[in-house]
Design a protein around this motif. Structure first.
Motif, PDB file in Angstrom:
ATOM      1  N   SER A  91       9.248  -2.250  13.357  1.00  0.00           N
ATOM      2  CA  SER A  91       8.824  -0.893  13.038  1.00  0.00           C
ATOM      3  C   SER A  91       9.678   0.138  13.744  1.00  0.00           C
ATOM      4  CB  SER A  91       7.354  -0.714  13.426  1.00  0.00           C
ATOM      5  OG  SER A  91       7.170  -0.965  14.812  1.00  0.00           O
ATOM      6  N   LYS A 595      -5.614   0.031   5.693  1.00  0.00           N
ATOM      7  CA  LYS A 595      -4.167   0.167   5.708  1.00  0.00           C
ATOM      8  C   LYS A 595      -3.430  -1.161   5.647  1.00  0.00           C
ATOM      9  CE  LYS A 595      -4.411   4.355   8.574  1.00  0.00           C
ATOM     10  NZ  LYS A 595      -3.984   4.960   9.867  1.00  0.00           N
ATOM     11  N   PHE A 596      -4.131  -2.255   5.759  1.00  0.00           N
ATOM     12  CA  PHE A 596      -3.425  -3.536   5.848  1.00  0.00           C
ATOM     13  C   PHE A 596      -4.058  -4.611   4.964  1.00  0.00           C
ATOM     14  CE2 PHE A 596      -6.651  -3.254   9.079  1.00  0.00           C
ATOM     15  CZ  PHE A 596      -7.259  -4.498   9.091  1.00  0.00           C
ATOM     16  N   CYS A 648      -0.083  -3.255   9.698  1.00  0.00           N
ATOM     17  CA  CYS A 648      -0.047  -2.199   8.681  1.00  0.00           C
ATOM     18  C   CYS A 648       1.356  -2.065   8.096  1.00  0.00           C
ATOM     19  CB  CYS A 648      -0.502  -0.873   9.292  1.00  0.00           C
ATOM     20  SG  CYS A 648      -2.235  -0.851   9.823  1.00  0.00           S
ATOM     21  N   ALA A 649       2.375  -2.105   8.962  1.00  0.00           N
ATOM     22  CA  ALA A 649       3.755  -1.993   8.483  1.00  0.00           C
ATOM     23  C   ALA A 649       4.131  -3.179   7.605  1.00  0.00           C
ATOM     24  CB  ALA A 649       4.710  -1.878   9.665  1.00  0.00           C
ATOM     25  N   ASP A 650       3.709  -4.369   7.984  1.00  0.00           N
ATOM     26  CA  ASP A 650       4.032  -5.553   7.194  1.00  0.00           C
ATOM     27  C   ASP A 650       3.341  -5.521   5.835  1.00  0.00           C
ATOM     28  OD1 ASP A 650       5.540  -6.428   9.300  1.00  0.00           O
ATOM     29  OD2 ASP A 650       4.027  -7.806  10.088  1.00  0.00           O
ATOM     30  N   ARG A 652       2.505  -2.787   4.149  1.00  0.00           N
ATOM     31  CA  ARG A 652       3.226  -1.806   3.328  1.00  0.00           C
ATOM     32  C   ARG A 652       4.518  -2.393   2.786  1.00  0.00           C
ATOM     33  NH1 ARG A 652       1.700   1.710   7.642  1.00  0.00           N
ATOM     34  NH2 ARG A 652       3.817   1.506   8.502  1.00  0.00           N
ATOM     35  N   ASN A 653       5.205  -3.134   3.615  1.00  0.00           N
ATOM     36  CA  ASN A 653       6.441  -3.767   3.169  1.00  0.00           C
ATOM     37  C   ASN A 653       6.174  -4.817   2.102  1.00  0.00           C
ATOM     38  OD1 ASN A 653       9.405  -4.350   3.557  1.00  0.00           O
ATOM     39  ND2 ASN A 653       8.574  -6.342   4.148  1.00  0.00           N
ATOM     40  N   GLN A 655       3.785  -4.823  -0.049  1.00  0.00           N
ATOM     41  CA  GLN A 655       3.462  -4.161  -1.298  1.00  0.00           C
ATOM     42  C   GLN A 655       4.708  -3.788  -2.094  1.00  0.00           C
ATOM     43  OE1 GLN A 655       0.232  -5.138  -1.364  1.00  0.00           O
ATOM     44  NE2 GLN A 655      -0.249  -3.194  -2.354  1.00  0.00           N
ATOM     45  N   LEU A 656       5.823  -3.647  -1.398  1.00  0.00           N
ATOM     46  CA  LEU A 656       7.068  -3.279  -2.055  1.00  0.00           C
ATOM     47  C   LEU A 656       7.888  -4.482  -2.487  1.00  0.00           C
ATOM     48  CD1 LEU A 656       8.175  -0.361   0.306  1.00  0.00           C
ATOM     49  CD2 LEU A 656       7.036  -0.159  -1.915  1.00  0.00           C
TER      50      LEU A 656
END
Length: 811
Positions: A91, A595-596, A648-650, A652-653, A655-656
């Protein structure tokens, strides 16, 4: 990973001097820019002179006190991008890359020296978490230094490690790593090793194509020579094979005899399409007909059974030179002086898994609840006084507590192993959460105590018993006695506030997720949070409702019955996944969104296009709310840690980049496996959605990553082959046809039982035949093209040649 991948960044050598103490003697190829005394004390642990050999591990670039200065090895762009395979991006882009240091300490008796011994420590710094592969280098290099103490020994070690060629190692994605570590098959992803074949060995695409075509012709002649009795047509296993690797390969009773009659011509035509890069001999199931007998080798007319017919030897990629016997590892050799050192690199390692660790050893060492002392805290004791020590440790890890493993008079390497095991435990064996390794100190000492104790939520391993009286830890685990001590002032350090109120249940979240049972009521949790330190009855935990303890009992039973480390790791991965999904639901209920994780909702068929469910919901809403309340405090504490931010960052990643978009695959699979009742509409929509969204290789692997073999693999989806509705059966066949396209999917299909395999082949064969008849009826020309209308055959047939698509290293 290139051959010049900078596997080794530095080589360090430290020596113990009777007067000056631990001294850092050499740093190659250049100084690290870190306090030399800190490095020397880390390399020469307390009591090192009492051990002939000891392995220790520590990290660099964690905090300011052990961050190295920029050096040429760290500034190479291609090295930075390929250092670790398949890990999530950090992150913080400005954060220095973590370096793992593998250190070997050796005491050599020498009467000419003070105290009659020579104590040396040799270490290498690397980015790779699988540092255990470098142990042979250190053993040889330290022997070399004892015989010739010079910096040339460090240079030879540095050059030898960096000369290690890992360019042939397959680079696996996260999902491929998950499939590999869950599978016990030693040929998993064997197709990824096909590039190891050398033209000089006589193998190339053209030769392989010719060989396959010749084998297909020989097989057709062999099959035609067999004249089975007329009667009901059975499906042809050859028509459902992947280059000869049929759905049945790998079992003793693994095939069915070729039928005759109406399907005979079709079987012959399909046989001409067999051939890809993966091929294994086809076996046939022994007859279950009582009149024939399974041991008979001949048919009634004297003709040999198909199982007795000589079949040509098929192309097997695992038999080529350079192919690993176990594809879970990449095998290579490295020259060091006059020796060829064998290297066995694991391919499914995540960055949170460093070195050789053992969860079985961790569970065995801390298995007694009677040895837990200190006050009870809601962050740690989610099941009150019945909370198992391993669950207490997990709770301490995810809630960001300061943890110390004490091993008085134990080798520093043993203490380090416990710290690394704890990091793997908290992260779900590296597959679910992260952020534990960056705050771990596998071996810590008094020399740099102020620095590492200042790190929030540190995880440290020590050998000096003086740390037991330190006021800076929250949980201390003594590996010598198996005792677990909770700090007396933990309530003042981490005051507990009332849990956030949960959302009122609504009809959209009803009866779609099965859970074991509740862990306690909300009132019990609130009462425990307000209890005084050491008070009895802090928690009212019901033995028959204790999901965490039931999980631990399963783990202990698996260990008792000698199941391997791999199964124990899979079970802990499942446990952490369950915790994350539960935390996602809790966050959604308390804040209105998560968020996750996927939002929690049930299947809705009230709209023209039915909506699939997602997230984690419960068959019993009241029991689900009790479970959420019981876990509320540790979830709230976890949401304040770096591990939560990484999660949360993982997400979001993911999802892309995930191949399967817009579907909570885990939810659908759990429904198919555990739902008490499902409507025909929901089953139809689930199977049709999976069939329509799982077609590419990445999508197939992502689906298989959710299907742990010990949980049945594809067996629960295969039950849909027996569903009363034809649409469900057809969707299941379509899905399995897509899996069959790829070797890894074939392996999962082979793991189905005989009834399911037969049902799949029979229905797929009948459906293909039906589609072919429809094509022939619609086309005016007698010549037809396979593959245009049949999703099963996936090949194109022309009047003058056969065209086979390229996939997975094929031609």
């Amino acid at each position: 990973m290139g051959s010049d991948g900078g596997h080794c960044s530095f080589v360090l050598l430290a020596e113990f001097d009777i007067l000056a103490g631990a001294q850092l003697k050499y740093q190659f190829p250049q100084p690290l820019g870190v306090d030399e005394s800190v490095l020397a004390m880390s390399m020469l642990p307390d009591g090192a002179e009492t051990q002939l050999d000891d392995w220790t591990i520590f990290f660099l670039n964690q905090t300011a006190f052990n961050t190295i200065s920029p050096v040429l090895a760290l500034d190479t762009p291609e090295v930075r991008t390929t250092a670790l395979m398949g890990e999530p991006t950090s992150s913080s882009k400005d954060k220095p890359e973590l370096l793992c240091v593998l250190n070997l300490v050796r005491t050599k008796k020498d009467p000419n020296r003070d105290r009659g011994a020579w104590v040396l420590a040799l270490a290498i710094c690397t980015r790779h978490p699988f540092i255990q592969i470098f142990k042979p280098f250190l053993l040889m290099a330290l022997d070399d230094y004892f015989s010739d103490p010079s910096q040339d020994c460090l240079a030879r070690l540095f050059d030898a490690v960096n000369a290690m060629d890992l360019s042939g190692a397959p680079v696996l994605t996260r999902n491929e790593k998950m499939v590999m570590r869950f599978s016990e098959r030693k040929d998993i992803f064997a197709e990824k090793f096909t590039h190891l074949a050398q033209p000089s060995q006589g193998w190339n695409a053209s030769a392989l194509r010719r060989g396959i075509l010749m084998r297909n012709k020989e097989r057709e002649e062999a099959m035609v020579a067999v004249q089975p009795p007329t009667g009901q047509s059975s499906p042809s296993e050859a028509s459902f094979s992947l280059g000869g690797s049929a759905v049945w390969v790998g079992t003793d009773e693994s095939g069915f005899e070729v039928g005759s009659g109406e399907g005979e011509g079709e079987n012959d035509s399909i046989l001409s399409f067999v051939g890809t890069t993966i091929a294994e001999p086809i076996r046939r199931r022994r007859s279950t007909d009582a009149s024939s007998g399974s041991s008979q080798a001949h048919l009634k007319d004297g003709t040999l059974r198909p199982s007795m017919i000589h079949t040509p030897s098929y192309y097997d990629p695992t038999q080529r030179s350079g192919m690993a016997k176990d594809t879970h590892f990449y095998h290579t050799t490295v020259a060091y002086k006059d020796h060829q050192l064998p290297i066995k690199m694991p391919l499914s390692t995540f960055p949170e898994e460093v070195g050789d660790y053992s969860l079985i050893t961790l569970v065995k060492a801390f298995s007694s609840q009677a040895l837990v002392s200190g006050p009870q805290h809601p962050h740690l004791h989610t099941n009150g006084p019945q909370t198992h020590p391993i669950i207490i440790l997990f709770n301490a890890l995810v809630t960001g507590k300061r943890i110390i493993f004490l091993g008085h008079r134990k080798p520093a390497g043993e203490v380090s192993s416990f710290v690394l095991s704890a990091c793997a435990l908290g992260s779900g064996c590296g597959a679910v959460l992260r952020g534990f390794i960056e705050r771990s100190f596998p071996y810590a000492n008094l020399n740099n105590r102020d620095e590492w104790e200042a790190v929030p939520a540190y995880i440290a391993g020590v050998t000096n018993p003086i740390f037991k009286s330190s006021p800076t830890w929250d949980l201390l685990l003594d590996i010598s006695t198996g005792s677990v001590i909770v700090a007396r002032d933990i309530h003042s350090t981490y005051p507990v506030s009332a849990a956030m109120p949960l959302a009122v249940p609504n009809m959209a979240r009803s009866a779609t997720f099965s859970t074991e049972t509740s862990l306690g009521s909300e009132e019990d949790i609130i009462r425990s949070a307000n209890a005084k330190d050491g008070a009895k009855g802090d928690f009212v935990a019901k033995a028959d409702n204790n999901a965490d303890n039931l999980f631990i009992e399963d783990i202990k039973s698996a260990i008792e019955y000698h199941y391997g480390e791999s199964l124990v790791r899979v079970r802990f991965t499942e446990y952490v996944l369950r915790f994350v999904r539960l935390a996602s639901r809790y966050e959604e209920d308390t804040t209105g969104a998560t968020k996750f994780g996927h939002p929690s909702c049930s299947f809705d068929n009230r709209q023209p296009n039915p909506r699939l469910g997602s997230g984690i919901v419960f068959n019993d809403e009241a029991a689900g709310r009790k479970e959420l309340a019981a876990n509320s405090h540790r979830i709230e504490a976890w949401r304040k840690t770096n591990s939560y931010e990484y999660a949360c960052a993982d997400f979001r990643n993911a999802q892309l980049v995930d191949a399967i978009q817009g579907i909570d695959v885990g939810h659908q699979l759990f429904r198919m496996r555990n739902a008490r009742s499902m409507s025909d509409t929901e089953v139809t929509v689930i199977m049709r959605t999976l069939a329509e969204n799982i077609k590419t290789y990445d999508q197939v692997v992502e689906l298989l990553a959710h299907l742990m073999p010990h949980g049945g693999g594809l067996i629960h989806l295969a039950f849909s082959l027996f569903h009363q509705k034809e649409t469900v059966r057809d969707a299941t066949v379509d899905l399995f046809n897509q899996l069959r396209v790829y070797p890894v999917g074939v392996m999962f299909l082979q793991a189905l039982n005989h009834f399911q395999r037969y049902a799949y082949v029979r229905q797929a064969h009948a459906r293909e035949k039906r589609l072919q008849e429809q094509q022939q009826h619609q086309q005016q020309q007698p010549q037809s093209f396979y593959g245009g209308g049949s999703s099963f055959n996936n090949r194109v047939y022309s009047s003058d040649r056969m065209i086979t698509p390229t996939m997975n290293g094929g031609f």
